[in-house]
Design an enzyme around this catalytic site. Structure first.
Site, PDB file in Angstrom:
ATOM      1  N   ASP A 102       0.444  -1.047   0.159  1.00 28.01           N
ATOM      2  CA  ASP A 102       0.285  -0.356   0.196  1.00 28.01           C
ATOM      3  C   ASP A 102       0.989   1.516   0.269  1.00 28.01           C
ATOM      4  OD1 ASP A 102      -2.716   1.394   0.308  1.00 28.01           O
ATOM      5  OD2 ASP A 102      -1.739   2.091   1.888  1.00 28.01           O
ATOM      6  N   LEU A 103       0.445   2.231  -0.852  1.00 28.91           N
ATOM      7  CA  LEU A 103       1.657   3.391  -0.888  1.00 28.91           C
ATOM      8  C   LEU A 103       0.979   4.108  -0.060  1.00 28.91           C
ATOM      9  CD1 LEU A 103       3.464   5.337  -3.063  1.00 28.91           C
ATOM     10  CD2 LEU A 103       1.685   5.631  -4.033  1.00 28.91           C
TER      11      LEU A 103
END
Length: 183
Positions: free
Chosen positions: A142-143
């Site tokens: 997840d960024l």
């Protein structure tokens, strides 16, 4: 011990994370997965707007989604690929895809969901966290999580798996708090 202090400070700032042992309301698995597909590669705000438009046009149930024309899904703001992925999810849901997921281990949930068009590791992680409320998911892909870990702790993406180990069995809690802190 440092890890407990971090979680305690986050708890003080943001309240309880919505995972076990804290009770949080759960939505229908189909809706959670559908909204996770919609949210892929979008900001939270954009994803919420598209989901709201989608559910204003069709009930969040597999049967209803399969009955509407593809054009209607596209009018809600979905790409062709996401509209097709939602149809695949709906069809497989009617075949029993979502039955008994609560009783499966995380890896078994992944094995069951990954063959669905449009569902990848990130989507499964989000579902484990927000659909099944599992307390120990660490979504290193997840960024937002990567950005928060870098900004708050100087942790680079490659070091993220090791950083999370210290927080077992509450990595979902940590991820949620990191997202809140980044906001």
């Amino acid at each position: 011990m440092f890890e407990h202090l971090i979680l305690a400070e986050f708890y003080r700032r943001f309240g309880p994370a919505p995972f076990l042992p804290h009770v949080a309301p759960r939505e229908e698995p189909f809706k959670v997965l559908a909204e996770s597909i919609v949210a892929q590669q979008l900001s939270g705000k954009a994803a919420a707007a598209i989901s709201a438009r989608l559910w204003s046009k069709v009930e969040p149930h597999p049967e209803a989604l399969l009955q509407v024309p593809l054009a209607l899904l596209r009018q809600a703001g979905l790409s062709h690929a996401k509209a097709q992925a939602l149809r695949d999810l709906a069809a497989r849901s009617l075949e029993g895809l979502l039955d008994g997921l609560d009783s499966l281990e995380d890896e078994a949930v992944k094995e069951r969901l990954l063959p669905v068009q449009g569902i990848g590791p990130w989507t499964v992680d989000m579902f484990l966290m927000f659909g099944l409320r599992r307390p120990d998911v660490w979504p290193v892909g997840d960024l937002g999580l990567r950005r928060a870990a870098q900004a708050l702790f100087g942790v680079e993406a490659l070091a993220l798996p090791a950083f999370g180990e210290a927080f077992r069995p509450y990595r979902s809690h940590l991820a949620w708090y990191l997202w809140r802190a980044l906001d």
